[in-house]
Every structure is written in structure tokens, then in C-alpha cells.
Design an enzyme around this catalytic site. Sequence first.
Site, PDB file in Angstrom:
ATOM      1  N   ASP A   1      38.402  43.789  44.085  1.00 33.53           N
ATOM      2  CA  ASP A   1      39.369  44.712  44.690  1.00 33.53           C
ATOM      3  C   ASP A   1      39.001  46.169  44.450  1.00 33.53           C
ATOM      4  O   ASP A   1      39.641  47.069  45.000  1.00 33.53           O
ATOM      5  CB  ASP A   1      40.787  44.427  44.181  1.00 33.53           C
ATOM      6  CG  ASP A   1      40.912  44.370  42.675  1.00 33.53           C
ATOM      7  OD1 ASP A   1      40.000  43.840  42.020  1.00 33.53           O
ATOM      8  OD2 ASP A   1      41.934  44.845  42.133  1.00 33.53           O
TER       9      ASP A   1
ATOM     10  N   HIS B   1      38.840  46.257  29.446  1.00 32.87           N
ATOM     11  CA  HIS B   1      39.085  45.289  30.509  1.00 32.87           C
ATOM     12  C   HIS B   1      38.154  44.107  30.259  1.00 32.87           C
ATOM     13  O   HIS B   1      37.176  44.247  29.509  1.00 32.87           O
ATOM     14  CB  HIS B   1      38.811  45.956  31.867  1.00 32.87           C
ATOM     15  CG  HIS B   1      39.426  45.258  33.038  1.00 32.87           C
ATOM     16  ND1 HIS B   1      40.749  44.920  33.090  1.00 32.87           N
ATOM     17  CD2 HIS B   1      38.878  44.828  34.219  1.00 32.87           C
ATOM     18  CE1 HIS B   1      41.000  44.327  34.256  1.00 32.87           C
ATOM     19  NE2 HIS B   1      39.877  44.250  34.944  1.00 32.87           N
TER      20      HIS B   1
END
Length: 305
Positions: free
Chosen positions: A67, A146
Amino acid sequence: MSARELVVLGTASQVPTRHRNHNGYLLRWDGEGLLFDPGEGTQRQMLHAGVSSHDITRICVTHFHGDHCLGLPGVIQRINLDKVPYPVAVHYPASGEAFFERLRHASAFYETAELRPEPLTGEGGALKPTGRERTPFTLEAARLSHPVDSYGYRLVEPDGRRLLPQKLRAHGISGPDVGRLQREGRVGDVTLGDVSETRRGQRAAFIMDTRLCEGVHALAEGADLLVIEATFRDADEHLAEEHGHLTAAQAARVAAQAGVRTLVLTHFSQRYPDLEGHLDEARRHFDGEIVVAADLMRIPVPGRV
């Protein structure tokens, strides 16, 4: 058109919706155009937003989840189709080099433009200027937290000087001497510091997929405009921590602690069809301007104070 503004091309997270495209953000800054995280569909969103390939001077990818990067092939090929006449720098995590090369050469096209890959390593730091900056600034990167290597970015304009008319008059400085004072720093016994004050440089920060970490706070510090993910709400904070994301409340607390002026929340999970809850949670922690980003929105960088 503002010389300094954010053009929002997409605001969804992993799954787009009928109203939210995958990520994409163009920061216009005095003739430079920084395209952040071009997700799938970015080229079409650029058309809707009136953004040309010639507006892009840098591409900044935070990490290689789809994304945030699946729009790269279309953007790169459009830059070549339109024969952009200057080199375009591309910043991305070095650990994703294989992904970048696959995306860059996803299909056949004629290469007419120059891309300058500039992979990020270590903790980040200051990035090389493009040489096209109309006004001086530094683009910095910092490592985030992350599941894959991820970096945030911030643009920092150096401090300048603001002339004070009353002090110019008091020292008898007028006409051509004003320009000379600015160029040379002194006219006779009068220095630039005698008749001016510090004009703080503006800052804009871009923080996508991450848990709270040192990099988040460093990037946000003193930002006039903070664009930051708010994937979840407080009730789902356990999911945010598990998947390496922030809640709207966490983003707002970061903004309050950092002295941010305008907070832009984005990267919303498809589980929330209504974003009023994000705004309510953010307002409990941050009393500055809050923008819940929507696709094709244009957000000016706040004026100088």
C-alpha cells in the site's frame, strides 16, 4: 496555488475503500515536489488532483509494503513517458533494494528520464540535496519501528533573519543600505543582528507505519505540518502494537509533545467507515489544528509566525 502545500492522493491503509485510495502524498515546497509512498492507483489520483509528473523532484518510500509502493511502476513510467528533463531522486530502505528494482522494471518502457536511487541505511540522517531547491532546506530520514525496515522523513528549512523596521529607522538604515546590510551583514557600525531577529525556518514531517519509537518523536519535533498515520483507535491499541502502527490518540500525543502546529491524520484502516472517532480521540490530546485527511484534499503548510 500555495507554494507550500500537501496534496493528498490517498489515505487508506492495507485495503482501499470506495472513497479512499491507497497511500500517496505530494508535498509542494517552493518548486520542489516530494512524492511520498505512491501506493497502487497513484498515477490516476495525480490526474484527479492536477499533479503532473513534472511536479515530482523526489520520491520518498517509507517501506516496501504494497500500500506504500505498488504505484511506483506507474509513476516511474509516467516520468519517462513525459520525459522529465531533470534527475529524480528516489529514497527508500536499502534492505528493499530487490523490491525497488522489481517495481522499477515491472514492465517494458522506454527510459528517457534519469532516476537516482538513494537507498537509506542505518539510522538515516540528512539526505543529499537535488540541486533544484529554490530555497534552502535539508531532507532528513529517521528509522521507525515496523515489521519491515521503515523510515520517516522531515524537511527542515534553516533559520533566517527578519528585519525590524523600527530598528532600521533607529539606526538610520534605509534605501540601498538595507540590501547591502542583508548581503554583507554590516553597514558601518551596524550589524544585521542589531536590526533583525531570528526567523524560524519551517518544518514538515512525514511518518507512516510505525509503533511509538525514538524516530517518531525526533521527526515530529517542532513541525509546522505533521503528516502521520493513525491506523487504529484506542480500543484497538493492541492491534496497533502487534502490527507496528499508531492510534489517533498516540499520534495526537506525539504532536502535542513536539509542539506541532497542524496535525494531519491519515492511513486509516478499512474497519472504520466513520472517522469521527479518530478526530474525537485526537482532540483529547492535541489542541492545535487537526485535519482528518481525505483523498484529493489540499492542505497548506501553516504560515510563518
